[in-house]
Design a protein around this motif. Structure first.
Motif, mmCIF file in Angstrom:
data_model
loop_
_atom_site.group_PDB
_atom_site.id
_atom_site.type_symbol
_atom_site.label_atom_id
_atom_site.label_comp_id
_atom_site.label_asym_id
_atom_site.label_seq_id
_atom_site.Cartn_x
_atom_site.Cartn_y
_atom_site.Cartn_z
ATOM 1 N N UNK A 128 0.941 -1.251 0.070
ATOM 2 C CA UNK A 128 -0.036 -0.137 -0.118
ATOM 3 C C UNK A 128 1.012 1.264 0.063
ATOM 4 N N UNK A 129 0.497 2.106 -0.536
ATOM 5 C CA UNK A 129 0.953 3.611 -0.805
ATOM 6 C C UNK A 129 -0.044 4.405 0.134
ATOM 7 N N UNK A 130 0.803 5.690 0.733
ATOM 8 C CA UNK A 130 -0.174 6.727 1.228
ATOM 9 C C UNK A 130 0.056 7.819 0.181
ATOM 10 N N UNK A 131 -0.974 8.690 -0.345
ATOM 11 C CA UNK A 131 -0.786 9.635 -0.975
ATOM 12 C C UNK A 131 -1.908 10.682 -0.829
ATOM 13 N N UNK A 132 -1.479 12.030 -1.242
ATOM 14 C CA UNK A 132 -2.238 13.222 -1.213
ATOM 15 C C UNK A 132 -1.966 14.104 -2.588
ATOM 16 N N UNK A 133 -2.560 15.118 -2.674
ATOM 17 C CA UNK A 133 -2.239 15.986 -3.697
ATOM 18 C C UNK A 133 -0.787 16.413 -3.575
ATOM 19 N N UNK A 134 -0.232 16.767 -4.697
ATOM 20 C CA UNK A 134 1.301 17.360 -4.507
ATOM 21 C C UNK A 134 1.337 18.573 -3.766
ATOM 22 N N UNK A 135 2.142 18.714 -2.995
ATOM 23 C CA UNK A 135 2.483 19.668 -1.931
ATOM 24 C C UNK A 135 2.026 19.807 -0.832
ATOM 25 N N UNK A 136 1.089 18.877 -0.467
ATOM 26 C CA UNK A 136 0.128 18.668 1.008
ATOM 27 C C UNK A 136 0.924 17.877 1.912
ATOM 28 N N UNK A 137 1.871 17.102 1.708
ATOM 29 C CA UNK A 137 2.507 16.171 2.812
ATOM 30 C C UNK A 137 3.146 17.266 3.738
ATOM 31 N N UNK A 138 3.583 18.431 3.372
ATOM 32 C CA UNK A 138 3.996 19.325 4.451
ATOM 33 C C UNK A 138 3.128 20.014 5.370
ATOM 34 N N UNK A 139 1.598 20.025 4.958
ATOM 35 C CA UNK A 139 0.716 20.483 5.875
ATOM 36 C C UNK A 139 0.733 19.931 7.264
ATOM 37 N N UNK A 140 0.812 20.761 8.181
ATOM 38 C CA UNK A 140 0.811 20.158 9.578
ATOM 39 C C UNK A 140 -0.063 18.957 9.875
ATOM 40 N N UNK A 141 -1.470 18.999 9.652
ATOM 41 C CA UNK A 141 -2.219 17.908 10.017
ATOM 42 C C UNK A 141 -1.926 16.690 9.156
ATOM 43 N N UNK A 142 -1.586 16.830 7.879
ATOM 44 C CA UNK A 142 -1.298 15.663 6.959
ATOM 45 C C UNK A 142 0.120 15.024 7.581
ATOM 46 N N UNK A 143 1.037 16.020 7.635
ATOM 47 C CA UNK A 143 2.365 15.321 8.348
ATOM 48 C C UNK A 143 2.406 14.722 9.441
ATOM 49 N N UNK A 144 1.265 15.290 10.223
ATOM 50 C CA UNK A 144 1.161 14.778 11.665
ATOM 51 C C UNK A 144 0.589 13.161 11.668
ATOM 52 N N UNK A 145 -0.276 13.139 10.738
ATOM 53 C CA UNK A 145 -1.180 11.767 10.601
ATOM 54 C C UNK A 145 0.011 10.801 9.739
ATOM 55 N N UNK A 146 0.545 11.375 8.772
ATOM 56 C CA UNK A 146 1.488 10.438 8.110
ATOM 57 C C UNK A 146 2.691 9.958 9.060
ATOM 58 N N UNK A 147 3.286 10.813 9.755
ATOM 59 C CA UNK A 147 4.343 10.371 10.725
ATOM 60 C C UNK A 147 3.773 9.337 11.483
ATOM 61 N N UNK A 148 2.478 9.394 12.129
ATOM 62 C CA UNK A 148 2.068 8.843 13.068
ATOM 63 C C UNK A 148 1.626 7.133 12.337
ATOM 64 N N UNK A 149 0.924 7.230 11.091
ATOM 65 C CA UNK A 149 0.565 6.130 10.554
ATOM 66 C C UNK A 149 2.041 5.198 10.182
ATOM 67 N N UNK A 150 3.235 5.740 9.919
ATOM 68 C CA UNK A 150 4.384 5.119 9.654
ATOM 69 C C UNK A 150 4.971 4.477 10.837
ATOM 70 N N UNK A 151 4.898 5.041 11.737
ATOM 71 C CA UNK A 151 5.162 4.714 13.127
ATOM 72 C C UNK A 151 4.364 3.521 13.652
ATOM 73 N N UNK A 152 2.922 3.412 13.455
ATOM 74 C CA UNK A 152 2.280 2.354 13.565
ATOM 75 C C UNK A 152 2.600 1.167 12.649
ATOM 76 N N UNK A 153 2.920 1.352 11.568
ATOM 77 C CA UNK A 153 3.401 0.449 10.587
ATOM 78 C C UNK A 153 4.882 -0.368 11.289
ATOM 79 N N UNK A 154 5.826 0.699 11.721
ATOM 80 C CA UNK A 154 6.830 0.000 12.191
ATOM 81 C C UNK A 154 6.642 -0.466 13.414
ATOM 82 N N UNK A 155 5.723 -0.280 14.380
ATOM 83 C CA UNK A 155 5.500 -0.878 15.478
ATOM 84 C C UNK A 155 5.072 -2.355 15.467
ATOM 85 N N UNK A 156 4.435 -2.616 14.174
ATOM 86 C CA UNK A 156 4.122 -3.891 13.752
ATOM 87 C C UNK A 156 5.131 -4.746 13.112
ATOM 88 N N UNK A 157 6.450 -4.139 13.241
ATOM 89 C CA UNK A 157 7.517 -4.872 12.595
ATOM 90 C C UNK A 157 7.392 -5.294 11.206
#
Length: 304
Positions: free
Chosen positions: A269-298
């Motif tokens: 799976x990939x996580x995607x958004x409109x170009x330039x939006x990954x740096x928006x605070x709310x999107x960056x916060x959810x992206x970072x949390x989601x990637x941490x969840x993936x990592x916690x699953x090993x």
């Protein structure tokens, strides 16, 4: 020269991006005739021909091609500015395929809300990028095969791979067709396909050294992985499933994975958004949390 009418610019940008008046009309919730009239108005205002009208559709002229990326970037900047001055920075609309949403994402959202009680997350269902764009979502998740058709206005980051392997009810391990001990024993078994393209079974069968016809002939085809999993639990046949999504069924014994071979090639799976939006605070916060969840699953993110 005064600025052209905003509606005319918007109609041209959508029509040029889609290369279709009809698809632009669908996106803007107006008629195809309205899009055509707005584009004509813009052409008259600029004194330029922006589209060639052809029997089989429309084609951008050189001025049209030059105008499109500038307009697209401008509308994206307007949208970002609007979100920054409204409470949109506290609302996040996320969408994913139904089985991934129900079995993986929904069960984790409470942890994100504990970290960010100031944000409100709305979860929706999508099957492709068109669903994402029509739904006005901030973030989307799709499988890597569907993401191959990602529009240029979207960008993606790897999220996580799948771990695909056959699973079935314990009762089918020693059914009337004999024991299910190695991949060759799948010949003559009823296979349950989670998607109409049957590619998950095909990739696994090839990794196991089985001929293609074992994976492609017969069986039952379902519209979602959830339906295939339910059918496997009920004893209808052998499904191909992502081990990350059926951990509870494996622990309880409702399903068993008879083979050691797990395929992750070409899946994930990939996580995607409109170009330039990954740096928006709310999107960056959810992206970072989601990637941490993936990592916690090993789980290691796939490459794309």
């Amino acid at each position: 020269m005064p600025l052209p009418p905003l509606n005319a610019l918007r109609a041209f940008e959508a029509a040029a991006r889609h290369e279709s008046f009809a698809r632009a009309a669908n996106e803007l919730h107006v008629t195809q005739g309205a899009v055509s009239r707005h584009v004509k108005l813009l052409e008259e205002h600029l004194g330029l021909v922006l589209f060639r009208r052809l029997p089989q559709g429309i084609e951008l002229t050189a001025p049209g091609r030059a105008l499109l990326p500038e307009l697209t970037a401008s509308f994206e900047r307007i949208a970002r500015a609007t979100r920054l001055v409204t409470d949109g920075d506290r609302e996040l609309k996320v969408a994913s395929p139904p089985t991934l949403a129900a079995r993986w994402l929904v069960r984790r959202l409470s942890r994100f809300q504990e970290l960010r009680p100031d944000m409100r997350v709305t979860l929706g269902i999508i099957c492709d990028h068109g669903d994402f764009l029509r739904g006005g979502f901030d973030l989307g998740i799709l499988d890597v095969q569907t993401d191959l058709n990602r529009p240029a206005r979207l960008e993606a980051v790897p999220l996580r791979p799948e771990a695909m392997t056959p699973v079935c009810s314990p009762a089918l391990l020693a059914g009337p067709n004999g024991p299910l001990r190695d991949p060759d024993d799948l010949a003559g078994r009823i296979l349950l396909h989670p998607y109409v393209d049957r590619q998950d079974w095909l990739r696994w069968a090839r990794a196991a050294g089985l001929p293609d016809h074992v994976a492609l002939e017969g069986g039952y085809v379902f519209e979602t992985l959830e339906m295939a999993i339910a059918a496997a639990i009920g004893g209808l046949g052998v499904a191909i499933a992502d081990l990350h999504l059926i951990r509870e069924e494996l622990r309880s014994g409702a399903l068993v994975a008879p083979f050691d071979l797990v395929s992750s090639h070409g899946t994930g799976y990939v996580l995607f958004s409109e170009k330039g939006r990954f740096d928006e605070p709310k999107i960056a916060a959810f992206r970072d949390w989601l990637l941490a969840e993936v990592a916690s699953d090993g789980i290691s993110p796939p490459s794309i």
